[in-house]
Scaffold this active site. Structure first.
Site, short mmCIF file in Angstrom:
data_model
loop_
_atom_site.label_atom_id
_atom_site.label_comp_id
_atom_site.label_asym_id
_atom_site.label_seq_id
_atom_site.Cartn_x
_atom_site.Cartn_y
_atom_site.Cartn_z
N SER A 130 -57.20 2.39 4.60
CA SER A 130 -56.89 1.62 5.69
C SER A 130 -56.04 2.39 6.50
O SER A 130 -55.23 3.37 6.21
CB SER A 130 -56.06 0.40 5.52
N LYS A 184 -58.65 -3.58 -0.85
CA LYS A 184 -58.63 -3.13 0.55
C LYS A 184 -59.42 -4.38 1.16
O LYS A 184 -59.35 -4.49 2.45
CB LYS A 184 -59.80 -1.83 0.54
N HIS A 187 -56.62 -6.98 2.08
CA HIS A 187 -55.96 -6.28 3.06
C HIS A 187 -56.85 -6.73 4.38
O HIS A 187 -55.96 -7.08 5.41
CB HIS A 187 -55.88 -4.85 3.10
N ASN A 188 -58.06 -6.36 4.59
CA ASN A 188 -58.83 -6.83 5.89
C ASN A 188 -58.77 -8.28 6.18
O ASN A 188 -58.73 -8.69 7.21
CB ASN A 188 -59.85 -6.18 5.70
N GLU A 191 -55.33 -9.02 7.42
CA GLU A 191 -55.49 -8.41 8.76
C GLU A 191 -56.35 -9.45 9.81
O GLU A 191 -55.52 -9.75 11.02
CB GLU A 191 -56.15 -7.04 8.61
P1 NDP Z 1 -69.06 6.73 11.35
O1 NDP Z 1 -69.88 5.82 12.02
O2 NDP Z 1 -67.86 7.47 12.23
O3 NDP Z 1 -69.57 7.90 10.44
C1 NDP Z 1 -70.49 7.52 9.65
C2 NDP Z 1 -70.91 8.57 8.45
O4 NDP Z 1 -71.85 8.06 7.35
C3 NDP Z 1 -71.56 9.65 9.22
O5 NDP Z 1 -71.04 10.89 8.67
C4 NDP Z 1 -72.97 9.46 8.84
O6 NDP Z 1 -73.74 10.76 8.80
C5 NDP Z 1 -72.84 9.17 7.46
N1 NDP Z 1 -74.18 8.24 7.04
C6 NDP Z 1 -74.57 7.21 7.50
N2 NDP Z 1 -75.72 6.87 6.97
C7 NDP Z 1 -75.81 7.77 6.01
C8 NDP Z 1 -76.77 8.21 4.90
N3 NDP Z 1 -77.91 7.41 4.79
N4 NDP Z 1 -76.84 9.36 4.04
C9 NDP Z 1 -75.76 10.07 4.24
N5 NDP Z 1 -74.71 9.70 5.27
C10 NDP Z 1 -75.03 8.91 5.87
O7 NDP Z 1 -68.28 5.97 10.14
P2 NDP Z 1 -66.77 5.80 9.57
O8 NDP Z 1 -66.28 7.01 9.70
O9 NDP Z 1 -66.01 5.00 10.93
O10 NDP Z 1 -66.68 5.16 8.45
C11 NDP Z 1 -67.06 5.67 7.18
C12 NDP Z 1 -66.67 4.71 6.11
O11 NDP Z 1 -65.39 4.27 6.06
C13 NDP Z 1 -67.23 3.29 6.26
O12 NDP Z 1 -67.72 2.97 5.05
C14 NDP Z 1 -66.15 2.47 6.95
O13 NDP Z 1 -66.45 1.34 6.64
C15 NDP Z 1 -65.06 3.00 6.24
N6 NDP Z 1 -63.87 2.54 7.20
C16 NDP Z 1 -63.74 2.65 8.58
C17 NDP Z 1 -62.65 2.54 9.21
C18 NDP Z 1 -62.53 2.93 10.63
O14 NDP Z 1 -61.38 2.51 11.09
N7 NDP Z 1 -63.61 3.42 11.30
C19 NDP Z 1 -61.29 2.46 8.45
C20 NDP Z 1 -61.51 2.29 7.08
C21 NDP Z 1 -62.65 2.53 6.34
P3 NDP Z 1 -74.55 11.28 10.18
O15 NDP Z 1 -73.78 11.96 11.12
O16 NDP Z 1 -75.75 12.10 9.61
O17 NDP Z 1 -75.04 9.95 10.81
#
Ligand code: NDP
Length: 472
Positions: A130, A184, A187-188, A191
């Site tokens: 988080s 987690k 936590h959400n 939140e």
């Molecule tokens: P983004 O949308 O910024 O990035 C998503 C990522 O997942 C990219 O690297 C994408 O690759 C990859 N991806 C999606 N589909 C696939 C697939 N089928 N196979 C392989 N890779 C894939 O997401 P976030 O970074 O925001 O979130 C990532 C994780 O972290 C999620 O589970 C989210 O819920 C969690 N999270 C997010 C927070 C936030 O504040 N954003 C906080 C805490 C947790 P590509 O570039 O190829 O599409």
């Protein structure tokens, strides 16, 4: 000899920042992203840190770049993508390599994955993270579930990159299999409730008291120096004083009031219902977000029913003080409920969730970080077996000190038609919780009357039935 100590798969918002954070702490990290263009862009922006980062275009190259046994963090979209990624990695990894799912997985999926990989490998950990983008880059709160010895293998790097509260790392192992993702999720859920209660108080100030955003910003900023001191109050003050360059108006006034949700709040509410550990503030917050998204319906209802009480909220000279205390009271109820859901789940799933540790790792890095969580950590440390946070002397005292304010604010809000679903749920929770004899005796009588479900008498053990149908 491969150079990298750890791998990161997924260079979206979270993965990219986590990889930079890891390399910033002196670890050599190998990175991979499904879309290679994103890897290129990431490396171009990594600056000097790129020297400690190995960019890999294929999963094979990633695996080859990491020293075995390989720790690999998956930071990709939750759900099916995680299963697909595990399936693609499994043939490439050794039994004792360590796969860490750091996305927002449903804890039930984590339990399933943990069990599926238990015999074949790789070793699996489910890790809640988080703190959003900023946290991932400069120190998130980290909640790890899985085998304790698996956690110990990456404890150094995770504590190094985590947020610190007065020097203490906000990263910990909280239990077996899905425990980290469960914590987690809750936590959400907390939140959601915290944000909803802040929004309800904002609504009273905006509509009931006709205050301008800049004036409200001043109030929230002042509250941030008191018991409400928290990241969410701090950003609320900041948001309320931000201007929109395009319109010249306060930014907050230019935003459609339809709240998004990705599922963790709803999962918290569902899980609390499933294990019969009530969390009405979280339920109210999830429901309020859902109703917020029904703009067409709300627009029609406003035309039919009208909006009562604009500008009529008035509790005299101390109104703002009462609002501050009411918000604190609501917050106490929401956190008490979230922690009681964790306590119940801990028994249900055999996790032994360490509530004082969880409160401690939420004090910094995460979205609900606050001084208040330090008080919760102290209360649970002093009274580890307490059934509910509200029974600790410290929090019982806060309830006593804020009770009158909460009731005054709710009475006025309800009289003037201000929506306060989460705050109102708090007072209902307090009032039901503290009554040793409630009204479920009538419900039991009704159940027995129409369904012969039986009840327990106050003066005898065992199942009894009432004389409801004696004349038939
Ligand atoms: P983004 O949308 O910024 O990035 C998503 C990522 O997942 C990219 O690297 C994408 O690759 C990859 N991806 C999606 N589909 C696939 C697939 N089928 N196979 C392989 N890779 C894939 O997401 P976030 O970074 O925001 O979130 C990532 C994780 O972290 C999620 O589970 C989210 O819920 C969690 N999270 C997010 C927070 C936030 O504040 N954003 C906080 C805490 C947790 P590509 O570039 O190829 O599409």
């Amino acid at each position: 000899m491969p150079a990298a100590e750890i791998g990161v798969i997924g260079l979206g918002v979270m993965g990219a920042n986590l990889a930079l954070n890891i390399s910033d702490h002196g670890y050599e990290v190998a990175v991979y992203n499904r879309t290679v263009a994103k890897t290129r862009a990431f490396m171009a922006e990594a600056g000097a840190l790129s020297e400690k980062i190995i960019a890999c275009d294929t999963l094979e190259a990633l695996v080859d770049a990491i020293r075995p046994p390989r720790p690999i963090i998956l930071m990709i979209k939750a759900g099916d993508p995680v299963d697909q990624q595990i399936a693609a990695l499994q043939p490439l990894l050794d039994r004792d390599d360590l796969l860490i799912d750091a996305g927002n997985a449903n804890f039930r999926d984590t339990i399933r994955r943990f069990k599926a990989l238990e015999d074949s490998g790789p070793t699996f950990l489910g890790m809640g993270v988080s703190g959003g983008e900023e946290g991932a880059r400069h120190g998130p709160s980290i909640m790890v579930g899985g085998k304790r010895d698996s956690w110990q293998r990456i404890e150094d790097v995770l504590t190094a990159i985590s947020a610190k509260y007065e020097g203490e790392p906000c990263a910990a192992w909280v239990g077996e299999d899905g425990a980290g993702h469960f914590v987690k999720t809750i936590h959400n859920g907390i939140e959601y409730a915290d944000m909803q209660m802040i929004a309800e108080i904002y609504g009273i100030m905006r509509d009931g008291m006709q205050m301008e955003p800049a004036a409200m910003a001043g109030v929230f900023a002042a509250w941030n120096d008191g018991p409400l001191d928290s990241y969410l109050i701090e950003i609320t003050a900041d948001i309320l004083q931000t201007q929109d360059d395009e319109s010249g108006k306060p930014m907050v006034d230019m935003i459609v009031d339809a709240a998004g949700q990705k599922g963790t709040g709803r999962w918290s509410a569902i899980e609390s219902l499933r294990i019969a550990a009530p969390a009405p503030a979280i339920e109210a917050a999830v429901g309020a977000r859902s109703l917020s998204a029904m703009i067409d319906l709300r627009t029609k209802a406003e035309a039919v029913l009208g909006v009562p009480g604009q500008g009529e909220f008035d509790l005299g000279a101390t109104t703002l003080d009462l609002l501050e205390k009411a918000l604190l009271a609501g917050k106490v109820a929401a956190y008490a409920q979230g922690f009681s859901v964790m306590a119940a789940a801990s028994k249900e799933y055999g996790w032994h969730l360490p509530l004082p540790v969880i409160a401690r790792i939420w004090r910094a890095g995460c979205i609900i970080r606050s001084r208040f969580l330090d008080d919760i950590a102290s209360a649970f440390t002093a009274t580890p077996d307490v059934d509910n946070l509200l029974l600790t002397p410290e929090f019982a005292q806060i309830v006593t000190d804020t009770d009158r304010a909460l009731r005054a604010v709710l009475a006025e809000a309800i009289r003037k038609g201000q929506p306060v679903p989460a705050l109102a749920s708090a007072v209902a929770y307090f009032d039901q919780l503290r009554r040793s004899r409630g009204t479920a005796n009538l419900i039991q009588a009704q159940r027995d009357y129409f369904g012969a479900h039986g009840f327990v008498r106050t003066d005898a053990e065992g199942e009894a039935h009432g004389p409801w149908h004696s004349e038939e």
